[in-house]
Write an enzyme that holds these catalytic residues in place. Sequence first.
Site, PDB file in Angstrom:
ATOM      1  N   CYS A 167      39.187  35.352  31.229  1.00  0.00           N
ATOM      2  CA  CYS A 167      40.565  35.008  31.342  1.00  0.00           C
ATOM      3  C   CYS A 167      41.469  35.436  32.391  1.00  0.00           C
ATOM      4  O   CYS A 167      41.924  34.612  33.265  1.00  0.00           O
ATOM      5  CB  CYS A 167      41.443  35.467  29.904  1.00  0.00           C
ATOM      6  SG  CYS A 167      40.845  37.180  29.518  1.00  0.00           S
TER       7      CYS A 167
ATOM      8  N   HIS B 191      48.211  39.152  29.725  1.00  0.00           N
ATOM      9  CA  HIS B 191      47.908  40.176  30.904  1.00  0.00           C
ATOM     10  C   HIS B 191      48.878  39.847  32.093  1.00  0.00           C
ATOM     11  O   HIS B 191      49.404  38.615  32.119  1.00  0.00           O
ATOM     12  CB  HIS B 191      46.298  39.800  31.604  1.00  0.00           C
ATOM     13  CG  HIS B 191      45.287  40.011  30.654  1.00  0.00           C
ATOM     14  ND1 HIS B 191      44.929  41.127  29.822  1.00  0.00           N
ATOM     15  CD2 HIS B 191      44.353  38.990  30.186  1.00  0.00           C
ATOM     16  CE1 HIS B 191      43.887  40.804  29.131  1.00  0.00           C
ATOM     17  NE2 HIS B 191      43.574  39.625  29.209  1.00  0.00           N
TER      18      HIS B 191
END
Length: 348
Positions: free
Chosen positions: A147, A226
Amino acid sequence: MNLGGFILLKIGINGYGTIGRRLAHAIAKQDDMKVVGAAKTRPDFKAMDAVNRGVPLYCSVPGNESKFKEAGMELAGSLEDLLSSIDLVIDCAPSKMGLENKALYEKHGLKMMFQGGEKSSTAEVSFNAQNNYADAIGKQSVRVVSCNTTGLARTLGDVRTLSDTGKVRTVMVRRAADPGQSNKGPINAIKPTPEMPSHHGPDLKTVIPGINIMSIAFAVSSTLMHSHAIMAELAEPLDRETILNKFRENPRVRVYRVADGFKTTAEVMEHAKDLGRDMSDMYEIIVWDECLNVSEDGKELYYMQAVHQESDVVPENIDCIRALGGIESDPLKSMEKTNKTLGVGAGL
Ligand code: NAD
């Protein structure tokens, strides 16, 4: 299966957790591929999702069949039964288990896809649709990068179409756990990653060879996305608007403003619920408008972005299936189809 030039690729998913079930949902929206079944270790609420969505369940741990029966879940067979009835397997088992599973996939002569938790050496090539789609064509095994690496690959890939980059430096602020993981932390601390570079920089080089990047990372007490702070030297001077417009043109990147209420990753994920997508996912990388700037001479770029860890790799996996499975050789056609079927880039 070849239907008069139209390929309906038969896919099996091994591991039906955060990524595995999202991929099953996304594949169900495609007309050129089909999920034959998903293998689970045990019957839990995720297995229940497979049952509810009509995805045939297979047991990946010999001896656990009775547990599924006791839970009232019908099994279609064992993992080996699943592997013997498909063209391509997507390994979605926990990180590092893909390598262990590989021998079994090879035994069945399957095309294999692995996820970003595996070492790059697990597969012949690593994959990001925007940067190296063609590398997966004709291969037997491909790994879709993680990711975080996907987030870096999309925006830095865009920047590098405008100007070559010199040194790229990035600080990764990683969520400690996914929202459904109650067993991971830290829950009240900030955890530095002692490895420098963190694995993200070297990983990016697997899909953008030659990029000069150094990455360092923290894990923080959050489950909501994130974040990355990215600093890049530019060979050609660029202005802020040129870079922002490039990001705005990319359906897999969104430019959001703090001024519109996107003050943190919490508001971004709250907004994702309004988009009405499967599992309220945010497939796009979010760049904060106000957090992108260039130096006075236009030769240094600074920006901040957020990555929905659970879902940005979903469209990449769909494109990877088309490249690896020999369905589509044109990256733009595949990405356009994936974007349309999943609603990527749609809505504000
Ligand atoms: P997960 O823990 O949510 O799901 C893993 C699934 O595999 C579960 O259904 C589990 O029961 C099953 N499983 C356990 N042992 C198994 C085995 N021996 N064989 C087959 N299946 C087994 O994991 P996840 O977060 O979906 O991660 C899967 C892969 O995707 C990893 O490589 C991970 O690094 C990568 N990835 C995860 C994220 C994320 O944010 N969660 C993002 C991108 C990539």
